[in-house]
Write an enzyme that holds these catalytic residues in place. Structure first.
Site, PDB file in Angstrom:
ATOM      1  N   ASP A 134      13.637  32.142  49.032  1.00  0.00           N
ATOM      2  CA  ASP A 134      13.487  30.716  48.773  1.00  0.00           C
ATOM      3  C   ASP A 134      13.024  30.086  50.094  1.00  0.00           C
ATOM      4  O   ASP A 134      12.998  30.761  51.132  1.00  0.00           O
ATOM      5  CB  ASP A 134      14.837  30.150  48.318  1.00  0.00           C
ATOM      6  CG  ASP A 134      14.815  28.645  48.184  1.00  0.00           C
ATOM      7  OD1 ASP A 134      13.869  28.119  47.572  1.00  0.00           O
ATOM      8  OD2 ASP A 134      15.735  27.988  48.698  1.00  0.00           O
ATOM      9  N   ASP A 176      13.169  25.945  51.104  1.00  0.00           N
ATOM     10  CA  ASP A 176      13.942  24.786  51.562  1.00  0.00           C
ATOM     11  C   ASP A 176      15.441  25.085  51.553  1.00  0.00           C
ATOM     12  O   ASP A 176      15.995  25.501  50.530  1.00  0.00           O
ATOM     13  CB  ASP A 176      13.648  23.580  50.671  1.00  0.00           C
ATOM     14  CG  ASP A 176      12.246  23.047  50.867  1.00  0.00           C
ATOM     15  OD1 ASP A 176      11.993  22.455  51.928  1.00  0.00           O
ATOM     16  OD2 ASP A 176      11.402  23.241  49.976  1.00  0.00           O
TER      17      ASP A 176
END
Length: 224
Positions: free
Chosen positions: A16, A18
């Site tokens: 991922d 953020d």
């Protein structure tokens, strides 16, 4: 290219972005509260947690559920972006502890690497430019490239497909509950590196391991 099948080992790591690679979720949360102050709506941490990992379309739907027509999501998001981008332009991109070490380790050991994020590609490219990091991945899937965002598994399933690797041989690294749910639904092994959200009992059950930082992921890989 023949798709790699599961022999119990991890062959690929899917990141991922953020809150996992870059410390941007705190800034985004501050940005939403900044927007709320200007437009006259309140958004608490529980609501913010629900938005994490989701794409723009899903977040817009959540805002409509919460505020109806009293809040223009796109106007609020524009103010949030104004706050976030202004901070990043002034101070640069804050990277999470152990990120560069883990990326170097994965490359050295020959793991396939993918990025799977709900953020749009143009923003992803800008973030990496700000961080001074090359987008050195074998596959990149962004939020505007799948129909359903996290907690649906689409982004991770597409990343595994692009890697030509069975999802069970992929290790997903996530910080948000929606991301954890998505990785588990895709059939991947999931490691949580908590950011703003701490793991609940539900989330713990979906994780192979919970690490306090990205540096610790290396030890997880040595054990699977």
């Amino acid at each position: 290219m023949k798709k790699e099948r599961n022999n119990g080992a991890v062959k690929a790591v899917i990141f991922d972005m953020d809150g996992l690679m870059f410390d941007t979720e705190r800034l985004a949360a501050d940005g939403w509260k900044y927007a709320g102050g200007i437009l006259g709506f309140e958004i608490d941490d529980e609501k913010l947690s629900q938005t994490r990992g989701r794409n723009v379309a899903d977040a817009r739907n959540l805002f409509f559920e919460w505020y109806g027509e009293q809040v223009d999501y796109d106007e609020a998001r524009s103010l949030r972006c104004e706050y976030l981008n202004g901070w990043l332009n002034q101070y640069g991109m804050p990277m999470k502890d152990g990120l560069t070490e883990l990326l170097a380790y994965l490359k050295e050991k020959g793991y396939k690497r993918a990025l799977a994020t709900s953020t749009h590609r143009n923003t992803v490219e800008w973030y990496f430019e700000l961080a001074g990091l090359p987008m050195d991945f074998d596959a990149v899937v962004c939020g505007d490239e799948v129909e359903y965002s996290k907690p649906a598994p689409d982004v991770f399933l597409l990343a595994a497909k692009k890697l030509d690797t069975d999802p069970e041989m992929c290790l997903v690294l996530e910080d948000s509950p929606n991301g954890i749910r998505a990785g588990a639904s895709a059939g991947c092994k999931v490691v949580m590196v908590p950011d703003l959200d701490r793991p609940t009992e539900e989330i713990e059950k979906k994780c192979l391991k919970i690490c306090e930082n990205l540096r610790d992921v290396k030890e997880v890989l040595k054990s699977v």
